[in-house]
Motif scaffolding. Structure first.
Motif, PDB file in Angstrom:
ATOM      1  N   THR A  25       5.676  10.549  -3.634  1.00 56.41           N
ATOM      2  CA  THR A  25       4.524   9.723  -3.285  1.00 56.41           C
ATOM      3  C   THR A  25       3.310  10.123  -4.108  1.00 56.41           C
ATOM      4  O   THR A  25       2.593   9.269  -4.651  1.00 56.41           O
ATOM      5  N   LEU A  29       1.550   7.760  -7.173  1.00 58.42           N
ATOM      6  CA  LEU A  29       0.125   7.429  -7.137  1.00 58.42           C
ATOM      7  C   LEU A  29      -0.600   7.917  -8.381  1.00 58.42           C
ATOM      8  O   LEU A  29      -1.491   7.246  -8.907  1.00 58.42           O
ATOM      9  N   ASP A 107      -0.956   5.027   1.219  1.00 55.73           N
ATOM     10  CA  ASP A 107      -0.346   5.392  -0.058  1.00 55.73           C
ATOM     11  C   ASP A 107       0.736   4.399  -0.453  1.00 55.73           C
ATOM     12  O   ASP A 107       0.838   3.991  -1.615  1.00 55.73           O
TER      13      ASP A 107
END
Length: 208
Positions: A25, A29, A107
């Protein structure tokens, strides 16, 4: 003894899985989905290549896990029983507000929005494996209330969308655009309560 070892290995595997999902994650990002390799995810998470590929044979499988875990709820979060639309929707609404308040949910949406032009399959996975199953559970609850006679709903799809939308439009979506957007627990409860009142009033079963 073997049972104890099995439980230990299961716990370790679960911990490593969480490390991998967190690292993936973060990297999605930071670098984008395309520029993030499984090897880099393995380095960031601190797990071996063998362990990584055993858990997730591809980036697509890893992203699916991020979606599933972002939308997951506790086992005790079964749909409330039909019979009291205000109590039932209040329970569902507060669960939804808490779900949307998780950092991993924000997210997830940021990853999907950033990569949508090049990887539309990510949006499809997010919608089909995350959003839709949750939405369907709310729709099914409203249909159960309709069958119980507590409300009269001709279009359960629309009613579920209205209810969830009133909550997400205040609790979640501004957070994607306004970095310092904060919603207190008390304010979130108020948003949910108003959404419940609106839906209950709109679809109330009124017998002559």
């Amino acid at each position: 003894m073997s049972h104890g070892l099995s439980a230990y290995h299961q716990r370790v595997a679960k911990e490593k899985r969480a490390l991998i999902v967190t690292a993936a994650t973060e990297l999605f990002l930071e670098l984008g989905y395309d520029r993030t390799s499984l090897a880099r995810i393995g380095e960031r998470s601190g797990v071996s290549r063998a362990t990584l590929f055993k858990q997730f044979p591809s980036k697509a499988a890893l992203f699916d896990a991020i979606v599933t875990e972002s939308w997951s709820t506790a086992e005790e979060d079964d749909p409330p029983p039909a019979g009291n639309i205000v109590d039932g929707l209040t329970t569902i609404g507060r669960r939804y507000a808490a779900l949307l308040s998780r950092p991993q949910m924000t997210d997830l949406f940021r990853i999907v929005i950033a990569e949508l032009p090049r990887f539309p399959e990510l949006a499809h996975a997010q919608f089909s494996q995350g959003k839709m199953p949750y939405y369907e559970s709310v729709r099914s609850y409203l249909l159960a209330e309709h069958e119980a006679g507590t409300v009269r709903i001709e279009d359960a799809d629309l009613a579920a969308t209205q209810f969830l939308g009133m909550i997400s439009n205040y609790v979640f979506w501004p957070a994607l655009l306004v970095p310092d957007w904060q919603v207190s627990a008390e304010r979130a409860d108020q948003v949910v309560d108003e959404a419940v009142r609106t839906v209950a009033a709109r679809y109330a079963a009124t017998d002559a």
